[in-house]
Design an enzyme around this catalytic site. Structure first.
Site, PDB file in Angstrom:
ATOM      1  N   GLU A 403      55.883 -18.290  -8.999  1.00 10.66           N
ATOM      2  CA  GLU A 403      54.563 -18.571  -9.560  1.00 10.66           C
ATOM      3  C   GLU A 403      54.596 -18.649 -11.078  1.00 10.66           C
ATOM      4  OE1 GLU A 403      53.868 -17.289  -5.433  1.00 10.66           O
ATOM      5  OE2 GLU A 403      55.081 -16.438  -7.074  1.00 10.66           O
ATOM      6  N   GLN A 425      49.859 -21.116  -3.925  1.00 12.84           N
ATOM      7  CA  GLN A 425      49.532 -21.278  -2.508  1.00 12.84           C
ATOM      8  C   GLN A 425      48.304 -20.476  -2.072  1.00 12.84           C
ATOM      9  OE1 GLN A 425      52.492 -20.324   0.806  1.00 12.84           O
ATOM     10  NE2 GLN A 425      52.738 -22.527   0.489  1.00 12.84           N
ATOM     11  N   PHE A 426      48.171 -19.257  -2.584  1.00 13.30           N
ATOM     12  CA  PHE A 426      46.997 -18.421  -2.308  1.00 13.30           C
ATOM     13  C   PHE A 426      46.659 -17.652  -3.579  1.00 13.30           C
ATOM     14  CE2 PHE A 426      48.931 -18.950   1.867  1.00 13.30           C
ATOM     15  CZ  PHE A 426      47.836 -19.277   2.664  1.00 13.30           C
ATOM     16  N   ALA A 427      45.378 -17.431  -3.806  1.00  9.23           N
ATOM     17  CA  ALA A 427      44.945 -16.739  -5.021  1.00  9.23           C
ATOM     18  C   ALA A 427      45.592 -15.365  -5.153  1.00  9.23           C
ATOM     19  CB  ALA A 427      43.429 -16.596  -5.025  1.00  9.23           C
ATOM     20  N   ASP A 428      45.857 -14.720  -4.019  1.00  6.38           N
ATOM     21  CA  ASP A 428      46.423 -13.369  -4.060  1.00  6.38           C
ATOM     22  C   ASP A 428      47.832 -13.336  -4.664  1.00  6.38           C
ATOM     23  OD1 ASP A 428      44.407 -11.777  -2.092  1.00  6.38           O
ATOM     24  OD2 ASP A 428      44.746 -13.820  -1.380  1.00  6.38           O
ATOM     25  N   ILE A 430      48.750 -15.194  -7.426  1.00  5.22           N
ATOM     26  CA  ILE A 430      48.728 -15.737  -8.783  1.00  5.22           C
ATOM     27  C   ILE A 430      49.279 -14.753  -9.805  1.00  5.22           C
ATOM     28  CG2 ILE A 430      46.372 -14.921  -9.221  1.00  5.22           C
ATOM     29  CD1 ILE A 430      48.017 -18.069 -10.682  1.00  5.22           C
ATOM     30  N   HIS A 472      45.786 -13.163   1.692  1.00  7.17           N
ATOM     31  CA  HIS A 472      45.528 -14.592   1.798  1.00  7.17           C
ATOM     32  C   HIS A 472      44.039 -14.904   1.716  1.00  7.17           C
ATOM     33  CE1 HIS A 472      49.452 -13.932   3.722  1.00  7.17           C
ATOM     34  NE2 HIS A 472      49.750 -15.145   3.315  1.00  7.17           N
TER      35      HIS A 472
END
Length: 682
Positions: A403, A425-428, A430, A472
């Site tokens: 990331e 792919q998923f905010a979690d 970042i 997710h």
């Protein structure tokens, strides 16, 4: 060796030494923290001489001699040292030897931070961008640019340096990693910080050619770096050069060598002084002591004169404080057709896919990358389906699970003229990319006085529905909104998805686009309205403009019996469903852009109703929603019948996996209707 080159090296090394001595002798004037290149000059001058105008560089805070060799003047550097308004790099906003250079005839040097090792990813991103432009035939004919990434050895232990090395060898990028190793990381010795030096570490990256150099000998440095630059320029492949150098000055002016370095260490480093060695080489080449002394005195006189000029130069005008947070956007009004006649309804994920298709077709400098967006899958939400097949694996491709590289490389890509779109792919997930977002992307436009805005569109699926679980399902916009220099958009329907994505791509600044995965397919009950007739290809929605979704009944407004719900994303649908329960007393505004925010419009609507609440999917405590409610309460206090309320998810650390617990955590229409009724009867 060419005598003119030796003379130039001696002049500049004398200049760098005179500058360092001046700064130390004028500590009360040179009050801002700074480092000098004292002891590092030989390898730095060689590197600076070998950079060509089509090249680029990511430097670190001790690289003043590279800048001198590139053609920067002592006066320019001193303006930055003293944080003067005419500082050509940052207008007095950042530290000494933190250049930003975009000049004809000089290598490109974008913003870099003081955070050690952080420039490795943006710099590798520049090399990645050059490789793409070269592959697409978008460079000037005959140009074969090289990117120099300069690092101290202590910074190589950073995980983000490993990400840069990995991508450099994976993609075979034209980047030269120059490692200056002086055995110290502030007060920590090399043996405390590392199990191996950078040369040994790089052996683990297959395809990374390596070289060791004596960083104290200018002639050896120049010859060795000539070979290294030639290799990278011709082979279009990465290389690492490790050079040991003495630290003859202080770590910084604020951490002085006498505080922590033992006498034997100082003696050892002094015995390897590159200035002493170059002086002897000049004698060996036939220069007399008198000639060398003349050069030294000329350097001292010039440095002294430039220092006096810099001291007398004006300080920044306080009225410029807020300049250059963002570069101006070309999209200032809604354009194109939102609902073309005869158009078909599309779901949000398809609107995004079509927008991406149109962008890639129109702009050859546009690329899209992230985890699983490449040819094989086309995105875990099928948001990139067929794009790699249409535009090729150089333009739409998978990255490693990195990331930090995904985010930070966009700074380098943008600097060299590529227009990157990336996906987390998923905010979690970042968080490992937030370092680059905060340290590099957010500050670049401001700290370069507008020379290096970063065009970067970062797509982030987010949101809870259907048992996605704790890693997710998160909404994390409040954490991002606390960072200045980033724009944040959050569409709630297919038309806005397309219009905002186009505008965000055209915006010359970093833009985060949160995309609620529960709205992608309109499968969540009540979200059918997220499907829209697809706008035409020219449709754009300017960032910073809210949308009035549905107005309250005028009669209810006239009787003071109405309430304004301010929301975004999934909240738009909770609010509309709650309106059905509460009647037409409810007005719903979709923010669409969270920063910059359409505050004037919000205040206008609050004055109409006198009652308002801010609805978010995030946990409400300490959130963006609470901050907005507080700000609106202050600004509209005279017009309010009650405090601006907030509603969000239950304040627990994560979204539970069990769907029943998930629903108990989230807002919904019933909870919202209850709060609306309390407000109406306040």
């Amino acid at each position: 060796m060419n005598q003119e080159l030796l003379l130039n090296a001696y002049r500049l090394m004398s200049t760098a030494r005179a500058m360092a001595d001046l700064y130390d002798a004028n500590r009360s004037i040179c009050s801002y923290v700074h480092s000098t290149s004292k002891g590092h000059e030989a390898i730095q001058l060689a590197a600076g001489f070998l950079l060509q105008p089509q090249d680029a560089a990511g430097l670190y805070y001790r690289d003043e001699s590279i800048l001198l060799a590139m053609g920067c003047t002592p006066y320019e550097l001193m303006l930055q040292l003293l944080a003067k308004g005419e500082d050509p790099f940052s207008a007095g906003r950042t530290y000494y030897a933190h250049p930003s250079i975009r000049r004809e005839g000089m290598p490109l040097v974008p913003h870099q931070s003081s955070a050690t090792g952080m420039q490795a990813i943006p710099t590798t991103g520049m090399a990645h961008g050059f490789a793409y432009l070269e592959q697409q035939g978008l460079l000037k004919e005959g140009e074969r640019p090289v990117v120099l990434c300069s690092l101290g050895d202590g910074s190589v232990t950073e995980g983000e340096v490993a990400e840069a090395f990995q991508m450099a060898v994976l993609k075979k990028l034209p980047v030269l990693f120059l490692i200056q190793d002086n055995d110290w990381g502030i007060s920590a010795r090399a043996e405390e910080m590392r199990a191996m030096d950078a040369y040994q570490y790089a052996d683990g990256f297959k395809g990374m050619k390596r070289k060791r150099l004596d960083g104290t000998d200018f002639v050896k440095c120049y010859k060795g770096l000539t070979e290294a630059f030639n290799y990278v320029r011709e082979e279009r492949a990465p290389m690492l050069v490790h050079a040991w150098v003495p630290l003859l000055g202080h770590h910084t002016s604020g951490v002085r060598r006498e505080w922590y370095r033992p006498e034997d260490d100082l003696t050892k480093h002094a015995s390897e002084d590159p200035y002493v060695k170059l002086t002897q080489r000049m004698r060996d080449e036939g220069f007399s002591d008198f000639e060398l002394e003349v050069i030294r005195q000329e350097a001292i006189q010039r440095a002294t004169a430039d220092f006096e000029r810099a001291v007398a130069a004006p300080v920044p005008d306080p009225s410029t404080l807020t300049h250059h947070e963002f570069a101006p956007s070309p999209v200032t009004e809604e354009q194109g057709v939102r609902h073309p006649e005869g158009g078909e309804k599309v779901i949000m994920v398809d609107a995004a896919l079509h927008a991406m298709d149109e962008i890639l077709r129109t702009y050859p400098e546009a690329i899209f990358y992230g985890q699983d967006v490449g040819r094989t899958l086309g995105g875990v939400f099928r948001e990139a389906a067929t794009l790699a097949q249409k535009y090729g694996d150089e333009r739409v491709f998978n990255t490693p699970i990195q990331e930090a590289y995904i985010v930070g490389s966009t700074a380098g890509m943008s600097a060299v003229g590529v227009k990157p779109i990336v996906e987390i792919q998923f905010a979690d997930y970042i968080w490992s990319g937030v370092n680059q977002l905060v340290v590099e992307l957010s500050k670049s436009c401001y700290l370069t006085a507008g020379k290096f805005p970063i065009q970067s569109l970062i797509r982030i699926p987010c949101g809870a529905y259907g048992g996605g679980g704790p890693y997710h399902s998160g909404c994390i916009e409040s954490a991002i909104l606390s960072v200045r220099g980033i724009k944040v958009v959050y569409p709630s329907n297919a038309a806005d998805m397309k219009g905002l994505m186009k505008a965000a791509f055209l915006d010359p600044n970093p833009v985060i686009m949160f995309e609620h995965k529960g709205l992608y397919w309109s499968k969540v009950p009540g979200t059918e309205g997220a499907k829209c007739i697809e706008p035409d290809e020219d449709y754009v929605v300017p960032l910073g403009k809210a949308r009035l979704v549905v107005e309250a009944d005028p009669e209810a407004v006239d009787h003071g019996d109405s309430v304004l719900v301010i929301t975004y994303g999934m909240g738009v649908y909770w609010a509309q469903e709650a309106r059905e329960k509460c009647g037409n007393k409810v007005e719903v505004v979709d923010l669409r852009t969270l920063y910059p925010l359409d505050e004037d419009f919000l205040l206008e609507r609050i004055k109409v109703h006198g009652k308002a609440l801010v609805l978010t999917e995030e946990q409400a405590l300490n959130s963006f929603a609470e901050a907005l409610a507080g700000r609106l309460s202050q600004q509209a206090f005279r017009y309010l019948d009650a405090p601006v309320m907030t509603m969000g998810s239950v304040n627990i650390p994560a979204v539970p996996l069990n769907t029943g617990l998930e629903q108990a955590m989230l807002p919904n229409a019933d909870k919202l209707a209850s709060l609306i009724n309390r407000l109406l009867h306040h």
